[in-house]
Design a protein around this motif. Sequence first.
Motif, PDB file in Angstrom:
ATOM      1  N   ARG A 186      25.527  -9.683 -46.028  1.00 14.43           N
ATOM      2  CA  ARG A 186      24.972  -9.787 -47.373  1.00 14.43           C
ATOM      3  C   ARG A 186      25.123  -8.443 -48.067  1.00 14.43           C
ATOM      4  O   ARG A 186      25.429  -7.434 -47.440  1.00 14.43           O
ATOM      5  CB  ARG A 186      23.512 -10.233 -47.350  1.00 14.43           C
ATOM      6  CG  ARG A 186      22.548  -9.348 -46.598  1.00 14.43           C
ATOM      7  CD  ARG A 186      21.130  -9.887 -46.849  1.00 14.43           C
ATOM      8  NE  ARG A 186      20.114  -9.108 -46.179  1.00 14.43           N
ATOM      9  CZ  ARG A 186      19.544  -9.456 -45.019  1.00 14.43           C
ATOM     10  NH1 ARG A 186      19.956 -10.550 -44.397  1.00 14.43           N
ATOM     11  NH2 ARG A 186      18.593  -8.714 -44.479  1.00 14.43           N
ATOM     12  N   SER A 187      24.896  -8.421 -49.339  1.00 15.06           N
ATOM     13  CA  SER A 187      25.085  -7.208 -50.136  1.00 15.06           C
ATOM     14  C   SER A 187      23.996  -6.184 -49.806  1.00 15.06           C
ATOM     15  O   SER A 187      22.810  -6.512 -49.756  1.00 15.06           O
ATOM     16  CB  SER A 187      25.045  -7.540 -51.627  1.00 15.06           C
ATOM     17  OG  SER A 187      25.227  -6.369 -52.395  1.00 15.06           O
ATOM     18  N   VAL A 188      24.432  -4.951 -49.539  1.00 16.03           N
ATOM     19  CA  VAL A 188      23.523  -3.849 -49.255  1.00 16.03           C
ATOM     20  C   VAL A 188      24.024  -2.615 -49.984  1.00 16.03           C
ATOM     21  O   VAL A 188      25.137  -2.594 -50.531  1.00 16.03           O
ATOM     22  CB  VAL A 188      23.444  -3.557 -47.738  1.00 16.03           C
ATOM     23  CG1 VAL A 188      22.743  -4.676 -46.998  1.00 16.03           C
ATOM     24  CG2 VAL A 188      24.827  -3.302 -47.167  1.00 16.03           C
ATOM     25  N   VAL A 189      23.199  -1.576 -49.988  1.00 12.15           N
ATOM     26  CA  VAL A 189      23.568  -0.317 -50.635  1.00 12.15           C
ATOM     27  C   VAL A 189      23.715   0.758 -49.566  1.00 12.15           C
ATOM     28  O   VAL A 189      22.845   0.905 -48.699  1.00 12.15           O
ATOM     29  CB  VAL A 189      22.507   0.111 -51.672  1.00 12.15           C
ATOM     30  CG1 VAL A 189      22.831   1.495 -52.241  1.00 12.15           C
ATOM     31  CG2 VAL A 189      22.418  -0.912 -52.789  1.00 12.15           C
ATOM     32  N   ASP A 190      24.831   1.483 -49.611  1.00  5.95           N
ATOM     33  CA  ASP A 190      24.987   2.657 -48.763  1.00  5.95           C
ATOM     34  C   ASP A 190      24.289   3.820 -49.452  1.00  5.95           C
ATOM     35  O   ASP A 190      24.741   4.293 -50.501  1.00  5.95           O
ATOM     36  CB  ASP A 190      26.461   2.977 -48.544  1.00  5.95           C
ATOM     37  CG  ASP A 190      26.660   4.303 -47.819  1.00  5.95           C
ATOM     38  OD1 ASP A 190      25.770   4.678 -47.024  1.00  5.95           O
ATOM     39  OD2 ASP A 190      27.686   4.963 -48.066  1.00  5.95           O
ATOM     40  N   LEU A 191      23.186   4.274 -48.872  1.00  4.13           N
ATOM     41  CA  LEU A 191      22.395   5.323 -49.521  1.00  4.13           C
ATOM     42  C   LEU A 191      23.160   6.630 -49.652  1.00  4.13           C
ATOM     43  O   LEU A 191      22.900   7.419 -50.575  1.00  4.13           O
ATOM     44  CB  LEU A 191      21.106   5.562 -48.729  1.00  4.13           C
ATOM     45  CG  LEU A 191      20.095   4.415 -48.707  1.00  4.13           C
ATOM     46  CD1 LEU A 191      18.904   4.790 -47.841  1.00  4.13           C
ATOM     47  CD2 LEU A 191      19.646   4.064 -50.118  1.00  4.13           C
ATOM     48  N   LEU A 192      24.092   6.895 -48.747  1.00  5.11           N
ATOM     49  CA  LEU A 192      24.782   8.186 -48.767  1.00  5.11           C
ATOM     50  C   LEU A 192      25.773   8.282 -49.914  1.00  5.11           C
ATOM     51  O   LEU A 192      25.980   9.371 -50.472  1.00  5.11           O
ATOM     52  CB  LEU A 192      25.492   8.418 -47.432  1.00  5.11           C
ATOM     53  CG  LEU A 192      24.594   8.386 -46.200  1.00  5.11           C
ATOM     54  CD1 LEU A 192      25.394   8.703 -44.944  1.00  5.11           C
ATOM     55  CD2 LEU A 192      23.430   9.364 -46.338  1.00  5.11           C
ATOM     56  N   SER A 193      26.396   7.170 -50.259  1.00  2.00           N
ATOM     57  CA  SER A 193      27.357   7.184 -51.375  1.00  2.00           C
ATOM     58  C   SER A 193      26.801   6.567 -52.646  1.00  2.00           C
ATOM     59  O   SER A 193      27.331   6.806 -53.740  1.00  2.00           O
ATOM     60  CB  SER A 193      28.622   6.419 -50.968  1.00  2.00           C
ATOM     61  OG  SER A 193      28.334   5.032 -50.780  1.00  2.00           O
ATOM     62  N   GLY A 194      25.763   5.747 -52.504  1.00  2.00           N
ATOM     63  CA  GLY A 194      25.228   5.018 -53.651  1.00  2.00           C
ATOM     64  C   GLY A 194      25.985   3.749 -53.961  1.00  2.00           C
ATOM     65  O   GLY A 194      25.654   3.045 -54.922  1.00  2.00           O
TER      66      GLY A 194
END
Length: 694
Positions: free
Chosen positions: A665-673
Amino acid sequence: MRGVAKTLKEKTVRLGACYYPEQWDETLWEDDFRRMRELGFSIIRVAEFAWAYMEPEEGMFRFDLFDRALDAAHRHGLQVILGTPTATPPAWLTHRYAETLNATLEGIPYRHGMRRHYNYNSPVYRQLCARITREMAEHFKDHPAVVGWQIDNELNCEVNVFYSDADHAAFRGWLERKYDTLDALNKAWGTVFWSQTYTAWEQVHLSRPTPANSPNPHQALDEKRFISDSAIEFARIQADILREVVGERHWVTTNGLFGHLDSHRLTDELLDFISYDSYPQFSSIYPDEGPDPLLDRKWSWNLSGVRSISPNFCVMEQQSGPGGWVNRISMASPRPGQMRLWTYQSIAHGADMVLYFRWRTATFGSEIYWHGINDYHNRPNRRVREAARVGEELARVGEKLAQSRYEADVAIVGDYDNVWDGEFDEWHGPLTAKSVSAWIKTLQREHIAADSLTLTGETALDELRRYRVLVYPHPAILTEAAATLLRSYAEAGGTVLFGARTGYKNEFGHTRMMPFPGLAASLCGVTVEDFTLIKGTVPAPSLHWIGEESSSADTLKADGFNDILSVESDGVKVIAEYASDYYAGKPALTVNSVGQGRVYYYGAAFNEAVVRKLLPELGLRTTAADVIDAPAEVEIAVRRHPESGEAFIFALNYSREPVTLHLKRSVVDLLSGNSLEGNVVLEPYGVLVLNECP
């Protein structure tokens, strides 16, 4: 009952470096501190090796250099951890007070010229350490840059046995307090054997040279307990002074997990949290046995051990470059991306503060090849650029990650007594390393998160009930309290797995006069009718999994030691039998129903094939399986906030090749945004920190 774990409490994940102002021209400081801040660093550690500067002559103290260094750090917004310098006594001290030196088993004193050449029990050394600690604390207690203290440096590193005259005398006192009478000591040590009976306390010593270098095994176990207590009491002197002088203004820690030291007790009694020194390239010096080694990824298990003491901790020294002394320990350069990977490996496992060792590589001394972020030339390099990338990332995500906790359903259990006894006892000690390696390697590659859990006399049932499964591979020493605790855990629905050689010793290291596995027999519902060491000309037999074709015996072997089992309870189910040798057809692996839970007994040392075969039985969940599928080269770890429930999924690629992840499912990579979904390529040594809302 062990109380609330001592843990680091920071509002953001912090980055910093170890710095040695006494080793650098003062003209470099301002530029160093300015560049640290540009990289996103906010904290430094100083002074842990600076005793000779601070007290150049006995009773004469000077702190001017560190006053200026701390002032400069403060001007640039850097906070400071001060190390007490007691790991490196000055030459004047050991020359004037030779009784402070440690000695070899043969009684030969170590000499000045390295570090950690002292003993913990010399009264004069304790006095001198107390004095330098108090002088430092009084002098720096109000400095606005100081936030914490590190006691000594790496207690029990370099050498973890002590044989000075002071140690022999202290050991006698320790034994008198523990046993009260010589009769009790003689009974505990079984000294009637070989006419070793003591008739006066002055006859009692730490181990000394013996034929075949084989001291009394019960004495050897007590020695390690004594060494641990000595180190803790040595640290207590400094901790008490710091608490008295600085109060709650600064926290107190120490760094490293080394042998013959109960780091749980040390932390519970003296520290605010434990700190660790993380060098994943040590895996090249102490490699995994067998094929397909974990290498630097194996360091995740070491970090699990730190987390068992403090759920959130400090990495006081994080490897940043190739490492080595002039004459020992040589580690290759981290490949591009590995320094960042190792930093996030530490953070994934609970580190909320990471200091790189070191800011700049030393140009003199034993560690001129133990490279830091900056090289000798002080010009930009790829390690500096990697540190800058991490600093920029943590500036954005550090607050979200701080104080979240690593999440696991299974714990691999151990205890200090069995580790210390197993160092000397070849009939159970080597089995533990083999089994633990098999479990951690298999769980890592199957993406099943595991904790390390150390059983102590203070361990409470609630600590065990956090886990669905406990793997306690080879607890030869099993106390009544531990057996009762494990029974309560199983009755409440938990699953316990034991391996060969479980339960046959008491707390003194004596074998019990009862059927193996001793106090675990009623828990497992089996006894051991025969046994053999698997070594030399005795090969590991094959295993047959009940209900499967015999062809499975071609790949499954019962390694290390074989307990041949006899079923003693109607609730026991035989899962596997030995398929070869004179005990073919006898039970090798059983499971017993205990209350709402289960207890397994495996009569050998675990290997990866057996662990992999067992996993479907245990019902363990794959980490973040509802969010991500990853190849075996990638470690998956989850940190979750205990209050908000917000989870952060770490994907760490230890491969030198790119790998493909599948996001469900769709998630956000916190390191790149970046928002991610579907198939995602992760670069060699790449890292993702995915945000999953509860």
